[in-house]
Design a protein around this motif. Structure first.
Motif, mmCIF file in Angstrom:
data_model
loop_
_atom_site.group_PDB
_atom_site.id
_atom_site.type_symbol
_atom_site.label_atom_id
_atom_site.label_comp_id
_atom_site.label_asym_id
_atom_site.label_seq_id
_atom_site.Cartn_x
_atom_site.Cartn_y
_atom_site.Cartn_z
ATOM 1 N N VAL A 11 142.842 29.508 52.043
ATOM 2 C CA VAL A 11 142.295 30.493 51.110
ATOM 3 C C VAL A 11 143.287 30.819 50.002
ATOM 4 O O VAL A 11 142.901 31.036 48.849
ATOM 5 N N ARG A 12 144.568 30.826 50.311
ATOM 6 C CA ARG A 12 145.556 31.235 49.318
ATOM 7 C C ARG A 12 145.747 30.211 48.213
ATOM 8 O O ARG A 12 146.245 30.548 47.135
ATOM 9 N N LEU A 15 143.377 31.268 45.684
ATOM 10 C CA LEU A 15 143.812 32.606 45.268
ATOM 11 C C LEU A 15 144.881 32.507 44.192
ATOM 12 O O LEU A 15 144.801 33.163 43.145
ATOM 13 N N ASP A 101 138.632 43.762 46.273
ATOM 14 C CA ASP A 101 139.102 42.447 46.688
ATOM 15 C C ASP A 101 139.151 42.344 48.213
ATOM 16 O O ASP A 101 139.530 43.299 48.902
ATOM 17 N N ILE A 104 142.864 39.573 51.952
ATOM 18 C CA ILE A 104 143.218 38.377 52.713
ATOM 19 C C ILE A 104 144.596 38.525 53.358
ATOM 20 O O ILE A 104 144.778 38.253 54.559
ATOM 21 N N GLN A 160 136.523 31.178 42.354
ATOM 22 C CA GLN A 160 136.186 32.516 42.828
ATOM 23 C C GLN A 160 135.087 32.471 43.883
ATOM 24 O O GLN A 160 135.099 33.257 44.832
ATOM 25 N N THR A 162 134.804 30.087 45.955
ATOM 26 C CA THR A 162 135.525 29.640 47.149
ATOM 27 C C THR A 162 136.128 30.829 47.881
ATOM 28 O O THR A 162 136.110 30.894 49.119
ATOM 29 N N LEU A 163 136.645 31.796 47.137
ATOM 30 C CA LEU A 163 137.202 33.003 47.761
ATOM 31 C C LEU A 163 136.103 33.848 48.409
ATOM 32 O O LEU A 163 136.313 34.456 49.459
#
Length: 391
Positions: A11-12, A15, A101, A104, A160, A162-163
């Motif tokens: 995920v990062r 990000l 947000d 995460i 975005q 994907t996040l």
């Protein structure tokens, strides 16, 4: 824990890619200025920092699913519109998305802490820090490369989304944020903030903020040094070597059987940053940067590990939120400090200011805590002594 670490690492990457893409989108697609791009990045960063503590407290009180469900919905709505509008609507939508947000960093770190004991927490947190370093090295490269092939509008939308998908996966997986013992006690009420938000915790956040400030100042000063050497083609290599040093340092620290004080590591980070001020070319800068990187990940890991030992389990979500906000604040402080120092004395002054900050805060904070620890017993004894005399 293995699944959480893997998901957090994946995920990062988008990000960190998204942060670069926002600036590229403003400059390339919207034909805005670098000032506008910087303002957008600053506002989004501030909104995410402000959301950290209160989103973390919601994690403590209501759990993962009830906390991130609104974030998923709001993020999906905002980022399905934001890439296709002009600058001002983009600014507003990105700010709203930042305030809601998906936390995460807080979720991953809280899940890692919950899945480990004090005996094996250090290597797990070190691995988590290493995954952040790897994502930080890969994310911007992937984002810039994708923007060179496709339009920034579509790339920003895809990143975005994907996040948002990552938030959905977190909601589905619902990793436990408290240990089995705490869950058995049905402790669903957050621990009162006054029970842990004390001088020791504040000092720890200040130390973590100073560590990130040293890293942010160093990152900007690398750019200045490479430009002064006239070797811009080496910038990516030098930064990669610096990041590789951090990965090696994080893995080595995770293999240790005893934790090291955050403040000692912070002072060490400042000390190993200073030799970069004496670099005479890109090769010597890369070598000294490799050594300086060895203390990067261990310092952040130690601060999270130490925080998990002083904050009760029911308050760790909010505590990690404050810790993340401190890291964000340190990033801004470090960049500003380096900018002023570089303008005054070139890249040696930039590295020197970063080193002085690390050593000064790393040595000053434990001294302040020691002095306060001595003063407290004295203050507690004074009323008793006064009562004895009066009697």
């Amino acid at each position: 824990m293995r699944n959480v670490l893997l998901l957090g690492a994946l995920v990062r990457i988008p990000l960190f890619a998204g942060a670069v893409l926002l600036a590229l989108h403003v400059v390339q697609t919207l034909h805005g200025s670098y000032v506008q791009a910087g303002a957008l990045s600053t506002i989004v960063t501030v909104c995410i920092a402000l959301s950290g503590p209160w989103r973390g407290r919601l994690l403590d009180r209501f759990g993962l699913r009830r906390t991130i469900a609104p974030s998923i919905l709001i993020g999906a709505v905002c980022w399905s519109i934001a890439p296709f509008v002009d600058y001002v609507p983009l600014l507003v939508l990105a700010a709203v998305a930042g305030l809601f947000d998906v936390p995460i960093f807080t979720v991953v770190r809280q899940a890692v802490i919950a899945a480990t004991t004090e005996q094996n927490r250090q290597p797990a947190l070190a691995l988590e820090a290493v995954s952040v370093e790897c994502a930080f090295m890969v994310g911007p490269i992937v984002g810039v490369a994708a923007a060179g092939i496709w339009s920034t509008t579509m790339v920003l939308f895809f990143v975005q989304m994907t996040l948002v998908l990552a938030g959905i996966l977190l909601w589905v997986r619902n990793p436990p944020l408290r240990s089995a013992e705490d869950a058995d006690q049905a402790s669903s009420v957050a621990v009162p903030r006054r029970s842990w938000f004390r001088m020791e915790f504040v000092a720890l956040c200040v130390g973590a903020s100073a560590a990130i400030a040293v890293l942010a100042a160093s990152e900007l000063t690398f750019v200045s040094a490479i430009r002064e050497f006239g070797a811009q083609q080496w910038l990516g290599v030098v930064l990669a070597v610096w990041g590789f040093g951090s990965v090696v340092g994080g893995l080595f620290y995770g293999a240790l059987h005893r934790p090291i004080s955050t403040y000692l590591l912070l002072a060490g980070l400042g000390a190993v940053t200073l030799p970069m001020a004496f670099a005479i070319g890109p090769i010597s800068l890369a070598i000294t940067g490799l050594v300086a990187g060895l203390c990067c990940a261990p310092t952040i890991t130690a601060s999270i590990d130490q925080m998990s030992r002083i904050v009760p389990e029911g308050g760790r979500g909010e505590a990690i939120g404050w810790h993340s906000a401190a890291l964000t604040l340190g990033n801004g402080i470090g960049s500003s400090l380096a900018g002023v120092a570089i303008d005054a004395g070139g890249f040696p002054a930039g590295f020197g200011a970063a080193a002085a900050l690390g050593v000064g805060v790393g040595l000053g904070l434990p001294l302040l805590l020691a002095l306060r620890g001595r003063r407290r017993p004295a203050l507690e004894q004074e009323p008793a002594a006064s009562g004895h005399i009066g009697a």
